[in-house]
Design an enzyme around this catalytic site. Structure first.
Site, PDB file in Angstrom:
ATOM      1  N   LYS A 196      31.682  -6.907  31.952  1.00  0.00           N
ATOM      2  CA  LYS A 196      32.395  -8.243  32.241  1.00  0.00           C
ATOM      3  C   LYS A 196      31.809  -8.663  34.045  1.00  0.00           C
ATOM      4  O   LYS A 196      32.870  -7.725  34.717  1.00  0.00           O
ATOM      5  CB  LYS A 196      33.782  -7.425  31.764  1.00  0.00           C
ATOM      6  CG  LYS A 196      34.666  -9.203  32.220  1.00  0.00           C
ATOM      7  CD  LYS A 196      36.501  -8.339  31.660  1.00  0.00           C
ATOM      8  CE  LYS A 196      36.913 -10.386  32.116  1.00  0.00           C
ATOM      9  NZ  LYS A 196      38.614  -9.135  31.112  1.00  0.00           N
ATOM     10  N   LYS A 249      30.148  -9.662  29.003  1.00  0.00           N
ATOM     11  CA  LYS A 249      31.061 -11.841  29.224  1.00  0.00           C
ATOM     12  C   LYS A 249      30.488 -12.202  30.666  1.00  0.00           C
ATOM     13  O   LYS A 249      30.319 -10.863  31.551  1.00  0.00           O
ATOM     14  CB  LYS A 249      32.458 -10.931  29.084  1.00  0.00           C
ATOM     15  CG  LYS A 249      33.465 -11.554  28.886  1.00  0.00           C
ATOM     16  CD  LYS A 249      34.421 -11.185  28.856  1.00  0.00           C
ATOM     17  CE  LYS A 249      35.860 -12.756  29.574  1.00  0.00           C
ATOM     18  NZ  LYS A 249      36.961 -11.997  29.327  1.00  0.00           N
TER      19      LYS A 249
HETATM   20  C1  PBG Z   1      41.551 -10.715  30.917  1.00  0.00           C
HETATM   21  C2  PBG Z   1      40.516 -12.023  29.932  1.00  0.00           C
HETATM   22  C3  PBG Z   1      39.601 -13.089  30.236  1.00  0.00           C
HETATM   23  C4  PBG Z   1      39.143 -13.069  29.715  1.00  0.00           C
HETATM   24  C5  PBG Z   1      39.222 -12.101  28.770  1.00  0.00           C
HETATM   25  N1  PBG Z   1      40.062 -11.505  29.007  1.00  0.00           N
HETATM   26  C6  PBG Z   1      39.907 -13.417  32.028  1.00  0.00           C
HETATM   27  C7  PBG Z   1      40.025 -12.773  32.816  1.00  0.00           C
HETATM   28  O1  PBG Z   1      39.464 -11.690  33.505  1.00  0.00           O
HETATM   29  O2  PBG Z   1      40.041 -12.945  34.215  1.00  0.00           O
HETATM   30  C8  PBG Z   1      38.441 -14.747  29.768  1.00  0.00           C
HETATM   31  C9  PBG Z   1      38.260 -15.326  28.545  1.00  0.00           C
HETATM   32  C10 PBG Z   1      37.459 -16.243  28.517  1.00  0.00           C
HETATM   33  O3  PBG Z   1      37.582 -16.813  30.104  1.00  0.00           O
HETATM   34  O4  PBG Z   1      37.191 -17.678  27.880  1.00  0.00           O
HETATM   35  N2  PBG Z   1      41.159  -9.782  31.762  1.00  0.00           N
HETATM   36 ZN    ZN Z   2      42.949  -8.595  32.538  1.00  0.00          ZN
END
Ligand code: PBG
Ligand code: ZN
Length: 327
Positions: A196, A249
Site C-alpha cells: 500500500k 494499492k
Molecule cells: C484506510 C484506507 C484508505 C483506503 C483504504 N483503506 C485510505 C488511507 O490509507 O488513507 C483508500 C481507499 C481509496 O482511496 O479508495 N487505511
Molecule cells: Zn488507516
C-alpha cells in the site's frame, strides 16, 4: 516466412466474433469487489461530493446495495465504517454494535452468497486520523497490533468472510491470524494490503471515510511510490505471516508491481482501483473529455491483464453492466 505480406496480424481482428475468440483477458463481475461506507442511523444515503455515485449509507441502505451487487453477479463487498465517536485509541473499531459489524450481520442474513470483506484499520476511528495509536507524534506499531486483531475478530464474529488490514503496521497479519484462530475463526481469510503506497490517490476516500490525518501524513507506514523491490519484500513477509491473499494499492499507477508479484507469488492477487483513480475518470467524463464506459472497461482490463485476480473497484456495478452488454 515470418513477415508481411504472408503474416498479417489484422486477420484475427477482423470481426467482433474473432476478436472475442482470441481475447487474452476477460473481465468478469465474479472477480470484482464493491467498496461501501457505512454509518449509524436509518434511511441515510449521504452522497460523497468527491466520489460521484457513492454515499455514506446506513445499514438498511447498504443491504439494498448488497442486493444490487449480488444480482449483478459481483463477487463481494468491502465495508468501511464511520463511527459516531472517535478517541485516541480507535476503540470504536471493535465495537460489536458499530456500523460495520451491524452491516455484516444484516448483509449476511439478506444476501448470504456475497463474499463479505471488512477493511481493518484504525484511521476512521481515531481522533487524530492515523492508522494506529500514537506515542508522541509517532504511530506506535506494536501497540496497534492487539487493537487490529481485536477489530478483525469483531468483524469475523459478525460474519466477515475476509478481513483486510490496510494499516501497514509490521506484524499485523500474524497478529490478526492468531487472534482469529484463538477466537475460533480459523476459516476466516486474511487479505493483506501488503503493498500500500503513500498515495495522493486516496484523497476522495478520506472525505468519504472522514479519515484524513489531523497532522502529518502516512509516509512513516505506507510505502514510497518510488519503490518496487520493497513491494516484493512486503508481500513475501505477509505471505510468511499467513496471508491468504495479497493486495496492491492503488492499482493503475502500479501495474508493474502487480505484474511482478503475479510472477512471484501464487496466492490470489488483489488490486484496489482507489478513489482518486475513479475521481479522475468521473471528472473527465463529466467534462465530456472521455468516454466514461469505455475508460471503465479499459482501466479494469489493464489491471486484470497485468495480473490481478480480483479487483476492488468503485466501478463494480457499472462494470458488471458493461460486461453484460459486452462493451
Ligand atoms: C484506510 C484506507 C484508505 C483506503 C483504504 N483503506 C485510505 C488511507 O490509507 O488513507 C483508500 C481507499 C481509496 O482511496 O479508495 N487505511
Ligand atoms: Zn488507516
Amino acid at each position: 516466412m515470418t513477415g508481411f505480406p504472408t503474416v498479417r496480424a489484422r486477420r484475427l481482428r477482423r470481426t467482433p466474433a474473432i476478436r472475442r475468440m482470441v481475447t487474452e483477458t476477460r473481465l468478469d463481475p465474479s472477480r470484482l469487489v464493491l467498496p461501501a461506507f457505512v454509518v449509524n442511523g436509518e434511511g441515510i444515503e449521504r452522497p460523497i461530493a468527491t466520489m460521484p455515485g457513492h454515499a455514506q449509507r446506513s445499514v438498511d441502505r447498504v443491504v439494498d446495495l448488497a442486493r444490487e451487487a449480488a444480482t449483478a453477479g459481483i463477487a463481494g463487498m468491502i465495508l468501511f465504517g464511520i463511527p459516531d465517536e472517535k478517541d485516541p485509541e480507535g476503540t470504536a473499531a471493535w465495537d460489536p454494535d458499530g456500523p460495520v459489524p451491524r452491516a455484516l450481520r444484516a448483509i449476511k442474513k439478506a444476501v448470504p452468497d456475497l463474499v463479505l470483506w471488512a477493511d481493518v484499520c484504525l484511521c476512521e476511528y481515531t481522533i487524530h486520523g492515523h492508522c494506529g495509536p500514537l506515542r508522541g507524534t509517532e504511530v506506535d506499531n506494536d501497540a496497534a497490533l492487539p487493537s487490529l486483531a481485536r477489530a478483525a475478530v469483531t468483524y469475523a464474529d459478525a460474519g466477515a468472510d475476509v478481513v483486510a488490514p490496510s494499516d501497514m503496521m509490521d506484524g499485523r497479519v500474524a497478529a490478526i491470524r492468531s487472534g482469529l484462530d484463538a477466537a475460533g475463526h480459523e476459516n476466516v481469510a486474511v487479505c493483506s494490503y501488503a503493498v500500500k503506497y503513500a498515495s495522493a490517490y486516496y484523497g476522495p476516500f478520506r472525505d468519504a471515510a472522514e479519515s484524513a490525518p489531523a497532522f502529518g501524513d502516512r509516509r512513516s507506514y505506507q510505502m514510497d511510490p518510488a519503490n518496487a523491490r520493497e513491494a516484493r519484500r512486503e508481500a513475501l513477509l505477509d505471505v510468511d505471516e499467513g496471508a491468504d491473499m495479497i493486495m496492491v494499492k492503488p492499482a493503475g499507477p502500479y501495474q508493474d508491481v502487480i505484474r511482478d508479484l503475479r510472477d512471484r507469488i501464487d496466492l490470489p492477487l488483489v488490486a484496489y482501483q482507489v478513489s482518486g483513480e475513479m475521481a479522475m475518470v468521473e471528472a473527465a467524463a463529466a467534462a465530456g473529455w472521455i468516454d466514461r464506459d469505455r475508460i471503465i472497461i479499459e482501466s479494469l482490463t489493464g489491471i486484470v491483464r497485468s495480473g490481478a485476480d480480483i479487483v476492488i473497484t468503485y466501478f463494480a456495478l457499472d462494470a458488471a453492466r458493461l460486461i453484460r452488454e459486452q462493451l
